[in-house]
Write an enzyme that holds these catalytic residues in place. Sequence first.
Site, short mmCIF file in Angstrom:
data_model
loop_
_atom_site.label_atom_id
_atom_site.label_comp_id
_atom_site.label_asym_id
_atom_site.label_seq_id
_atom_site.Cartn_x
_atom_site.Cartn_y
_atom_site.Cartn_z
N MET A 186 32.47 -4.83 2.21
CA MET A 186 33.62 -5.15 1.24
C MET A 186 33.66 -3.75 0.56
O MET A 186 33.03 -2.94 0.60
CB MET A 186 32.92 -6.25 0.24
CG MET A 186 32.78 -7.51 0.95
SD MET A 186 32.12 -8.88 -0.43
CE MET A 186 30.45 -8.06 -1.09
N HIS B 67 24.60 -0.18 1.93
CA HIS B 67 24.57 -0.76 0.69
C HIS B 67 23.37 -1.79 0.90
O HIS B 67 23.61 -2.85 1.31
CB HIS B 67 25.87 -1.65 -0.05
CG HIS B 67 26.92 -0.35 -0.12
ND1 HIS B 67 28.14 -0.74 -0.25
CD2 HIS B 67 26.83 0.78 -0.32
CE1 HIS B 67 29.04 0.33 -0.26
NE2 HIS B 67 28.14 1.10 -0.47
N ASP C 219 34.46 1.46 -1.08
CA ASP C 219 33.61 2.70 -0.92
C ASP C 219 33.57 3.44 0.27
O ASP C 219 33.61 3.07 1.23
CB ASP C 219 32.04 2.26 -1.26
CG ASP C 219 31.12 3.49 -1.42
OD1 ASP C 219 31.69 4.48 -1.92
OD2 ASP C 219 30.04 3.37 -1.35
N SER D 140 28.50 -1.70 4.82
CA SER D 140 28.01 -2.86 3.74
C SER D 140 27.73 -3.99 4.46
O SER D 140 27.19 -4.07 5.41
CB SER D 140 28.88 -2.87 2.56
OG SER D 140 28.45 -3.68 1.31
N THR D 141 28.45 -5.03 3.96
CA THR D 141 28.47 -6.28 4.64
C THR D 141 28.78 -6.37 6.12
O THR D 141 29.64 -5.81 6.68
CB THR D 141 29.56 -7.28 3.84
OG1 THR D 141 29.63 -7.16 2.44
CG2 THR D 141 29.31 -8.78 4.43
#
Length: 408
Positions: free
Chosen positions: A321, A216, A324, A189-190
């Site tokens: 973050m 994401h 998940d 993600s991030t």
Amino acid sequence: MSTFEGHPIRVLAADDSAVMRSILWKLFLMQKEDRSGELPRMELCGVARDGLECLEQVKQLCPNVLVLDLEMPKLNGLEVLDRLRTENPELPVIMCSAYTEHGARSTLEALGRGASDYVTKPSEQRDLDSAMQSLSQQLLPRIAALAKEARRGDEKACTTASDNVTTPRSGEAPAKAASPIEVVVIGLSTGGPSALEQLLPKLPKDFPVPVLIVQHMPKLFTRALAERLDKCCALRVEQAYDNATIRPGTVWLAPGDAHMEIAPRRAMVGEEERGTKVCGGRVRLHQLEPLNHCRPSVDYLFFSAARMYGAGTLALVMTGMGADGLDGARAVHEGGGIVLAQDEASSAVWGMPGRVSEAGIASATLPLWGIAGALKQRVSAGRPERVEAANRAVSATTLRREMIHDLL
């Protein structure tokens, strides 16, 4: 609750739009007055109207996080980033992007130049309240996470001189006996786009197993990311589509707003009549409810890989973050597969990989620079050279047949 010794997180915003600056002022005033939220206190310590003013205010105000517009006069967001990487390289920067194809490509370029994360401008909302709610859900958690990581990095720098630990963390799963890996699945993600740009080009064109990735991002951004990665990788990188055949040599990136799973491949015309064994997998996309507040969700991909390939699954959890991927990684581990995690020092945010590492299910927690080597070593284990040679000999014919099947 605060992150900086009783002081709120100081946020500087740079945007040439008066409307956007007004939204940001009101957003942070509301956040400051909110006593019930779980996020730390934040304050907008200043706003800049152009790139030059932004650089001056960074020096004067010493913010903890910068929210940076892409299109500004005097210096645009990319030019500001280039200057910051020299003058203030540790400052976390969140890009504020328009949800357009041009905005997506410019945002990916910004992430490649050192931006930490991005949010999309609330351009589709009908009123101010909706715009503020949309921006709040995107922006405030990212600010909190990046500020926390920045402070943690400062604290670790004071206590240790080395951040390149390649051995497994205490309490992690011991290394397993080598089993032939049939698929690599990755969740991030991030900080993910930049991490992928560093990882995937290190994988050779003859990497012997398929790679599937959940990052994401919205759909416009995942398509642009796949195209960008394809240009710098020996492997082919594509945004996944429903029923695509999963084969070595291709990296499939889940499209935004759709979950991606691995399903058994359907038989091609005539295969069943000839008694040919149907093996391998295909992409299955669907739009069930978000999982872990995410669509696509890493867990969907990992669970399906564990079901399809069992001990032949290698799951890699990288920067991002939240949590998940944790449950899916646990399913891979319990099914006999291998789980790897990116280490804290090289992650933009050590949420997703941190949860996996701390759960004790990662065979190793590795720095970003060491992940490609680990993948190549693990997928080579238990794969005799003669089998690889035989696979290469028939790959052209198989590829042609499967591409025809994909078009049917």
